[in-house]
Design a protein around this motif. Sequence first.
Motif, short mmCIF file in Angstrom:
data_model
loop_
_atom_site.label_atom_id
_atom_site.label_comp_id
_atom_site.label_asym_id
_atom_site.label_seq_id
_atom_site.Cartn_x
_atom_site.Cartn_y
_atom_site.Cartn_z
N UNK A 1 -0.11 -10.75 7.13
CA UNK A 1 0.58 -9.70 7.90
C UNK A 1 1.41 -8.81 6.99
N UNK A 2 1.54 -7.55 7.39
CA UNK A 2 2.34 -6.60 6.62
C UNK A 2 3.81 -7.01 6.65
N UNK A 3 4.48 -6.74 5.56
CA UNK A 3 5.90 -7.08 5.47
C UNK A 3 6.72 -6.13 6.34
N UNK A 4 7.63 -6.68 7.05
CA UNK A 4 8.49 -5.87 7.89
C UNK A 4 9.38 -4.99 7.02
N UNK A 5 9.73 -3.82 7.51
CA UNK A 5 10.59 -2.93 6.71
C UNK A 5 11.88 -3.65 6.31
N UNK A 6 12.36 -3.31 5.09
CA UNK A 6 13.60 -3.88 4.57
C UNK A 6 14.78 -3.37 5.40
N UNK A 7 15.53 -4.27 5.99
CA UNK A 7 16.65 -3.87 6.86
C UNK A 7 17.97 -3.77 6.10
N UNK A 8 17.97 -4.06 4.83
CA UNK A 8 19.21 -3.95 4.05
C UNK A 8 19.58 -2.49 3.85
N UNK A 9 20.84 -2.26 3.63
CA UNK A 9 21.31 -0.91 3.28
C UNK A 9 21.02 -0.73 1.79
N UNK A 10 20.21 0.26 1.46
CA UNK A 10 19.77 0.47 0.08
C UNK A 10 20.38 1.74 -0.49
N UNK A 11 20.50 1.74 -1.82
CA UNK A 11 20.89 2.97 -2.52
C UNK A 11 19.61 3.70 -2.91
N UNK A 12 19.44 4.90 -2.39
CA UNK A 12 18.20 5.65 -2.56
C UNK A 12 18.50 6.95 -3.26
N UNK B 1 10.05 2.62 -7.82
CA UNK B 1 9.75 4.04 -8.01
C UNK B 1 8.65 4.45 -7.05
N UNK B 2 8.90 5.53 -6.31
CA UNK B 2 7.94 6.05 -5.34
C UNK B 2 7.69 7.51 -5.66
N UNK B 3 6.40 7.88 -5.81
CA UNK B 3 6.04 9.28 -6.02
C UNK B 3 5.81 9.93 -4.66
N UNK B 4 6.51 11.05 -4.39
CA UNK B 4 6.35 11.81 -3.16
C UNK B 4 6.03 13.24 -3.57
N UNK B 5 4.72 13.62 -3.45
CA UNK B 5 4.28 14.88 -4.04
C UNK B 5 3.20 15.51 -3.18
N UNK B 6 3.02 16.78 -3.40
CA UNK B 6 1.94 17.49 -2.71
C UNK B 6 0.59 17.32 -3.38
N UNK C 1 25.03 6.34 -9.92
CA UNK C 1 24.77 5.81 -8.58
C UNK C 1 24.06 4.45 -8.61
N UNK C 2 23.30 4.16 -9.68
CA UNK C 2 22.54 2.91 -9.81
C UNK C 2 21.65 2.67 -8.59
N UNK C 3 20.66 3.53 -8.38
CA UNK C 3 19.84 3.40 -7.16
C UNK C 3 18.95 2.17 -7.24
N UNK C 4 18.60 1.66 -6.04
CA UNK C 4 17.63 0.57 -5.93
C UNK C 4 16.22 1.11 -5.69
N UNK C 5 16.12 2.31 -5.10
CA UNK C 5 14.84 2.97 -4.85
C UNK C 5 14.99 4.42 -5.29
N UNK C 6 13.99 4.92 -6.05
CA UNK C 6 13.98 6.33 -6.46
C UNK C 6 12.70 6.97 -5.94
N UNK C 7 12.86 8.01 -5.09
CA UNK C 7 11.72 8.74 -4.54
C UNK C 7 11.66 10.07 -5.27
#
Length: 731
Positions: A604-615, A688-693, A655-661
């Motif tokens: 099964x797919x992992x449920x979305x992370x419910x923690x408060x993250x630094x993005x 690291x997440x790439x969000x691009x056209x 900021x020390x992010x946990x996720x960078x988009x």
Amino acid sequence: MRASGGPTLSLRHLLILLTAIGLLPLATLGVWNLHAASEYRQREQERSMLDLARALSSAVDAELDGTVATLSSMARSPTLAAGNIRGFYDIAVQQAHSQDEWLSVILADADGHMLFRTNAPYGAAPAPVADPASLQQVLALRRPVVGRIARGKGGTLAVPVRIPVSDGAGRLYALTAVVRPDRIVRVIERQRTPVGSVIGVIDASGALVARSRHKAIGERPSPSLVQLMQTGGPENVGRTTTLEGDDVVTAYTRLSHYGWTVAIGAPPAPLRAGFVSGFALYGAAIALSLAVCIALASWLAARIVRGIERLERGAAALGAGAPVAIAPSRIREMQRIGQALEATARQRNAHEDERSRLLVSLKEALERQEEALGEARSAGRAKDEFLAVLGHELRNPLSPIVASLDLMDMRDEPAGRRERTIMRRQVSHLKRLVDDLLDVSRIASGKLQVDLRPLDLAELARQTVAALPDQPIGLQAPAALWVDGDESRLAQVLNNLLSNAARFGSSATRVTLEAVDGSAHLRVEDNGVGMEADLLARVFEPFYQAPQPLARHTGGLGLGLAIVRRIVELHGGRVAARSAGPGRGSCFEVVLPLAEAPAAPAAPERAPDSRRLRVLLVDDNEDAAATGAALLGQLGHEVRTAYTAGQALAAAREFHPEVAILDIGLPDMDGYGLAAILRRTGTPGLRLVALTGYGQKTDVERARAAGFDLHLTKPAGLEDLQRALQTAAPA
């Protein structure tokens, strides 16, 4: 070539005259002498070969007689006379061991039942009789019999030599020596025969017992030898063909008192040697004939040679491309050849001129073709670059629009629900147009690929239909139906078919999925405008659409069905369209090969992370960054935005992010370089997440190579962003 004065002679007549003068007397005398010598030599060789066959037959009989004598000596044993079969077995074993060529000694009773065989312990179960016919014969005739060559249980070829014996009580037995044919082979090897000769010894059944070339033992002789023996009587001489395919003169005799045949074949070449002796008889005639021929033919030969030399010079000039001029000849054939050479030279000159013109034209055409190919390649590269930029530029403004719609949906303001629905439908339509345009470019260049994995097509159909609640769609599908497929591409196929039905007026679309004859059949039926026959024939062509009014209320680029066909073909399936006519709806049927269901269900797919993250959200489009940050904030996360790579690096240090988009097309540094720096200097475990056209396959692969955990193509919706924040999700 000018015709010569006076009569001309045929070259054929001259050659016939020359041959007759030189060879007629020699041929007459030579044929007579050679014929006489050949007949004599042939008769002598046939007589000699027949004598040799008789002598060899006597030698073979002597060998068999020796075996019979040995058996007879054993039969006179007092042990056998006393009826002591067990004691006689021991004597037979000793005798079998003393004879090198004997495989075993066998004793059978008057009914043909085997009492013992020396190659098995006494009392062992009897083995099948290899040649039962000869066993019955010796018991019936009560005289020595040599059976046919046969292959025993151990696979060895042997000949049974049988004699009738009796004990003191008058009981009849058959005593058999199973003899290898080696002794007969040695008899053959001792014979002196001409080179290339072949000797064969054949048993009474017509099978080869021994052969000088050690081939086909136990098999039938050549068909030609069999026919000669059938028609030639007890002994004869004739032409045959060996098993190796050689022509030989064969003499045979069947005078053996065991019914065997001895055949000797010699090559006919020695017979031709008789011609040599004939030359001594007419040597003087050859010399006299040659002198006369030379005297009478020399002047004729000189004329022919001179004419041939002129033709030779003309042919050499023709081959070298030089002018051809041949002097006249009084020989008719030579005159015609000269005329033909001169005509060929004229044709050659004309062809050379034409070939030169064609080569010039071909060279110019090749140069133009290379220029056109270069222009086409440049145009193709420009088109690919344009489509990539077009997709990027069209997707960039869609991203903040989608994010804004997600924000409004999360706030759920009742007054704007209808407007949001309209906007989301139009944004989805625009996104689909962009995807179709890029997909058809991949199809045209052969770059469209699929990732085949076990897929439950029934579940995919249910999910796809459920995602379109605003369309009247009915679904009939089994609980599960497995195929090997690319989930996203097959979802695209069904979405395109449903979108096509909705655009063309369907108010009751029905999706049917079933298994038929090892294939999955997916049908999408609608009650829309339908299609005419000419439209059905071209409905899957790229950019082709039915005639529409200027308002173009159906929309689209005419690419959706072309993409459907290509995706289905890449899955090894086929797609077809049917319609009863205008106003009577349409039916599209996709057929895919079935596959085995996987052994275990997918995790099964992992449920979305419910923690408060630094993005950290980096995008040079400020609207996209603002709406994305607002949407992530609504999800409960702490968000920092940056519009350049420099701002992003400064924010990351603080900021020390946990996720960078990250957007890829940043003004001061591309997202790939920024990702590499953040991976080295950022928070350990940074996602690291790439969000691009840029959403082509090469862009996804390049993002993975640069260290991104996930690649998202704009516009990214709420579900995409939630997936991006799953810090433990697989890359």
